[in-house]
Design a protein around this motif. Sequence first.
Motif, PDB file in Angstrom:
ATOM      1  N   MET A  99       0.834  -1.194   0.000  1.00  0.00           N
ATOM      2  CA  MET A  99       0.000   0.000   0.000  1.00  0.00           C
ATOM      3  C   MET A  99       0.872   1.248   0.000  1.00  0.00           C
ATOM      4  SD  MET A  99      -3.252  -0.522  -0.158  1.00  0.00           S
ATOM      5  CE  MET A  99      -3.918   1.001   0.487  1.00  0.00           C
ATOM      6  N   PRO A 100       0.559   2.219  -0.853  1.00  0.00           N
ATOM      7  CA  PRO A 100       1.286   3.485  -0.808  1.00  0.00           C
ATOM      8  C   PRO A 100       0.848   4.289   0.403  1.00  0.00           C
ATOM      9  CG  PRO A 100      -0.530   3.638  -2.345  1.00  0.00           C
ATOM     10  CD  PRO A 100      -0.502   2.211  -1.877  1.00  0.00           C
ATOM     11  N   SER A 101       1.617   5.308   0.731  1.00  0.00           N
ATOM     12  CA  SER A 101       1.187   6.200   1.804  1.00  0.00           C
ATOM     13  C   SER A 101       0.040   7.066   1.302  1.00  0.00           C
ATOM     14  CB  SER A 101       2.350   7.086   2.237  1.00  0.00           C
ATOM     15  OG  SER A 101       2.731   7.965   1.188  1.00  0.00           O
ATOM     16  N   ILE A 102      -0.636   7.750   2.218  1.00  0.00           N
ATOM     17  CA  ILE A 102      -1.724   8.646   1.820  1.00  0.00           C
ATOM     18  C   ILE A 102      -1.200   9.724   0.868  1.00  0.00           C
ATOM     19  CG2 ILE A 102      -3.343  10.379   2.651  1.00  0.00           C
ATOM     20  CD1 ILE A 102      -4.269   7.620   3.298  1.00  0.00           C
ATOM     21  N   THR A 103      -0.016  10.243   1.158  1.00  0.00           N
ATOM     22  CA  THR A 103       0.581  11.274   0.297  1.00  0.00           C
ATOM     23  C   THR A 103       0.856  10.722  -1.090  1.00  0.00           C
ATOM     24  OG1 THR A 103       1.608  12.335   2.212  1.00  0.00           O
ATOM     25  CG2 THR A 103       2.497  12.876   0.040  1.00  0.00           C
ATOM     26  N   GLU A 104       1.400   9.520  -1.172  1.00  0.00           N
ATOM     27  CA  GLU A 104       1.674   8.906  -2.471  1.00  0.00           C
ATOM     28  C   GLU A 104       0.379   8.646  -3.232  1.00  0.00           C
ATOM     29  OE1 GLU A 104       5.821   6.435  -1.652  1.00  0.00           O
ATOM     30  OE2 GLU A 104       3.883   5.521  -1.154  1.00  0.00           O
ATOM     31  N   ALA A 105      -0.654   8.214  -2.502  1.00  0.00           N
ATOM     32  CA  ALA A 105      -1.943   7.974  -3.147  1.00  0.00           C
ATOM     33  C   ALA A 105      -2.528   9.266  -3.697  1.00  0.00           C
ATOM     34  CB  ALA A 105      -2.911   7.344  -2.146  1.00  0.00           C
ATOM     35  N   PHE A 106      -2.333  10.364  -2.993  1.00  0.00           N
ATOM     36  CA  PHE A 106      -2.842  11.660  -3.441  1.00  0.00           C
ATOM     37  C   PHE A 106      -2.057  12.187  -4.632  1.00  0.00           C
ATOM     38  CE2 PHE A 106      -3.065  16.385  -2.891  1.00  0.00           C
ATOM     39  CZ  PHE A 106      -4.398  16.520  -3.247  1.00  0.00           C
ATOM     40  N   MET A 107      -0.735  11.989  -4.609  1.00  0.00           N
ATOM     41  CA  MET A 107       0.109  12.481  -5.694  1.00  0.00           C
ATOM     42  C   MET A 107       0.005  11.603  -6.938  1.00  0.00           C
ATOM     43  SD  MET A 107       1.430  15.224  -4.528  1.00  0.00           S
ATOM     44  CE  MET A 107       2.712  15.549  -5.724  1.00  0.00           C
ATOM     45  N   GLY A 108      -0.287  10.310  -6.756  1.00  0.00           N
ATOM     46  CA  GLY A 108      -0.423   9.411  -7.893  1.00  0.00           C
ATOM     47  C   GLY A 108       0.643   8.351  -7.986  1.00  0.00           C
ATOM     48  N   ILE A 109       1.480   8.201  -6.983  1.00  0.00           N
ATOM     49  CA  ILE A 109       2.553   7.191  -7.024  1.00  0.00           C
ATOM     50  C   ILE A 109       1.966   5.856  -6.605  1.00  0.00           C
ATOM     51  CG2 ILE A 109       4.938   6.696  -6.387  1.00  0.00           C
ATOM     52  CD1 ILE A 109       4.499   9.403  -7.730  1.00  0.00           C
ATOM     53  N   LYS A 110       1.155   5.291  -7.480  1.00  0.00           N
ATOM     54  CA  LYS A 110       0.507   4.010  -7.191  1.00  0.00           C
ATOM     55  C   LYS A 110       0.025   3.395  -8.493  1.00  0.00           C
ATOM     56  CE  LYS A 110      -4.127   5.986  -6.322  1.00  0.00           C
ATOM     57  NZ  LYS A 110      -3.845   7.410  -6.490  1.00  0.00           N
ATOM     58  N   ALA A 111      -0.197   2.095  -8.467  1.00  0.00           N
ATOM     59  CA  ALA A 111      -0.741   1.418  -9.641  1.00  0.00           C
ATOM     60  C   ALA A 111      -2.203   1.785  -9.801  1.00  0.00           C
ATOM     61  CB  ALA A 111      -0.579  -0.089  -9.492  1.00  0.00           C
ATOM     62  N   GLY A 112      -2.637   1.897 -11.038  1.00  0.00           N
ATOM     63  CA  GLY A 112      -4.031   2.253 -11.269  1.00  0.00           C
ATOM     64  C   GLY A 112      -4.255   2.639 -12.716  1.00  0.00           C
ATOM     65  N   CYS A 113      -5.442   3.148 -13.015  1.00  0.00           N
ATOM     66  CA  CYS A 113      -5.743   3.612 -14.361  1.00  0.00           C
ATOM     67  C   CYS A 113      -5.008   4.910 -14.648  1.00  0.00           C
ATOM     68  CB  CYS A 113      -7.248   3.799 -14.526  1.00  0.00           C
ATOM     69  SG  CYS A 113      -8.177   2.240 -14.451  1.00  0.00           S
ATOM     70  N   ILE A 114      -4.897   5.252 -15.908  1.00  0.00           N
ATOM     71  CA  ILE A 114      -4.038   6.360 -16.333  1.00  0.00           C
ATOM     72  C   ILE A 114      -4.415   7.675 -15.680  1.00  0.00           C
ATOM     73  CG2 ILE A 114      -3.303   7.735 -18.331  1.00  0.00           C
ATOM     74  CD1 ILE A 114      -3.813   5.221 -20.046  1.00  0.00           C
ATOM     75  N   GLY A 115      -5.685   8.008 -15.688  1.00  0.00           N
ATOM     76  CA  GLY A 115      -6.091   9.331 -15.233  1.00  0.00           C
ATOM     77  C   GLY A 115      -6.575   9.428 -13.817  1.00  0.00           C
ATOM     78  N   GLU A 116      -6.806   8.300 -13.163  1.00  0.00           N
ATOM     79  CA  GLU A 116      -7.418   8.346 -11.846  1.00  0.00           C
ATOM     80  C   GLU A 116      -6.407   8.275 -10.702  1.00  0.00           C
ATOM     81  OE1 GLU A 116      -8.324   3.599 -11.087  1.00  0.00           O
ATOM     82  OE2 GLU A 116      -9.832   4.809 -12.078  1.00  0.00           O
ATOM     83  N   VAL A 117      -5.122   8.118 -11.012  1.00  0.00           N
ATOM     84  CA  VAL A 117      -4.154   7.877  -9.943  1.00  0.00           C
ATOM     85  C   VAL A 117      -3.785   9.144  -9.176  1.00  0.00           C
ATOM     86  CG1 VAL A 117      -3.161   5.793 -10.959  1.00  0.00           C
ATOM     87  CG2 VAL A 117      -2.253   8.025 -11.606  1.00  0.00           C
ATOM     88  N   SER A 118      -3.740  10.289  -9.846  1.00  0.00           N
ATOM     89  CA  SER A 118      -3.255  11.510  -9.208  1.00  0.00           C
ATOM     90  C   SER A 118      -4.412  12.384  -8.731  1.00  0.00           C
ATOM     91  CB  SER A 118      -2.376  12.309 -10.182  1.00  0.00           C
ATOM     92  OG  SER A 118      -1.939  13.513  -9.578  1.00  0.00           O
ATOM     93  N   GLY A 119      -4.671  12.353  -7.434  1.00  0.00           N
ATOM     94  CA  GLY A 119      -5.745  13.153  -6.865  1.00  0.00           C
ATOM     95  C   GLY A 119      -5.520  14.642  -7.049  1.00  0.00           C
ATOM     96  N   ILE A 120      -4.290  15.073  -6.920  1.00  0.00           N
ATOM     97  CA  ILE A 120      -4.005  16.504  -7.005  1.00  0.00           C
ATOM     98  C   ILE A 120      -4.282  17.033  -8.411  1.00  0.00           C
ATOM     99  CG2 ILE A 120      -1.535  16.195  -7.524  1.00  0.00           C
ATOM    100  CD1 ILE A 120      -1.036  18.684  -5.803  1.00  0.00           C
ATOM    101  N   MET A 121      -3.974  16.255  -9.448  1.00  0.00           N
ATOM    102  CA  MET A 121      -4.228  16.702 -10.815  1.00  0.00           C
ATOM    103  C   MET A 121      -5.721  16.708 -11.127  1.00  0.00           C
ATOM    104  SD  MET A 121      -1.411  17.626 -12.254  1.00  0.00           S
ATOM    105  CE  MET A 121      -1.005  18.334 -10.662  1.00  0.00           C
ATOM    106  N   ILE A 122      -6.452  15.768 -10.550  1.00  0.00           N
ATOM    107  CA  ILE A 122      -7.909  15.761 -10.717  1.00  0.00           C
ATOM    108  C   ILE A 122      -8.509  17.016 -10.104  1.00  0.00           C
ATOM    109  CG2 ILE A 122     -10.034  14.561 -10.087  1.00  0.00           C
ATOM    110  CD1 ILE A 122      -8.367  11.956 -10.108  1.00  0.00           C
TER     111      ILE A 122
END
Length: 326
Positions: free
Chosen positions: A174-197
């Motif tokens: 599991m990534p950290s909450i910060t990594e999950a928000f920034m997008g440093i995690k496996a996932g679909c192309i556009g949904e990984v980076s919360g900050i860019m959304i």
Amino acid sequence: MSENTIFRVSSSPHIATNETTSRIMADVLIALMPCVIVGTFLFGIRALAVVLTSAAAAMFFEWAYQKITKQKITTGDLSAAVTGVLLALALPPTIPLFMVIIGDLFAIVIVKQLFGGIGCNFVNPALAARAFMVAAWSAPMTASYATPFMSGPDAITSATPLAILKGTAAEGIMPSITEAFMGIKAGCIGEVSGIMILVGFVYLLIRGVISYKSTVTYLVVFAALTYLFGKTPFSLEFTLYSLLTGTVLFGSVFMITDYTTSPSTDKGRYVFAAGCALLTFLIRRFGGYPEGFTYAVLLMNICVPFIDKYMIPKKFGARKKAEQKQ
């Protein structure tokens, strides 16, 4: 006032605006660009190829269908391009390109054009295509996703954080909450980076393309349900992970705010967003599929005519039937 004064009476609407379909769609494309850029940065040129292929295929299929059926060509309104980019951003970067093209064919021809074109489809074309692709190719769509910064033939695939949370993946970090928000995690192309959304969300709000009401309602209801009744109740960490993984954040900004497939009144939008949040939570909590957003929104799309029917604003000066009888 002279006797020669002429009054012109015309049918509504009487509001003049410079907004056009192409302008609105261009704004949506601009709002999606941060997700495209970060997706390309994280997953490499393969992710960009998926986006470009999907956008081009969607526009081609719309042009071809309208050409064959001798309709007015409307590819210039950019709605097909938006559908193609939305579909691409909701796909894993490792998806074969021929599947992307078939998904665009389903979205544009089956879901959109056969029902009359833009403004006439009753479900979201990109989400319907994604659901079709999950049913047709479940393994490439759900089994594993590329790890960020590992593109090309040597790419390493891993389970998504959402699958780990759900318990459907035996292995994964599991990534950290910060990594999950920034997008440093496996996932679909556009949904990984919360900050860019969120950057895209702010842009759409500033441009007046969407309202915050549907997005905020969806996120608040989903977060509350997850916090109170989730797999790990009363866990703020689990709630944040649920918000930042999967399609929840991306979809709440770019999917449930779709003009055609969402209610036309403010009350209706609240009901629609809350219903989407409830169904997403129920599918994630009790279903076998880790992600529930796609099917939740498609089910609520079907309910939009009923929501509009019972959420009609009261006419100015109108009284209830009981008061009229009195």
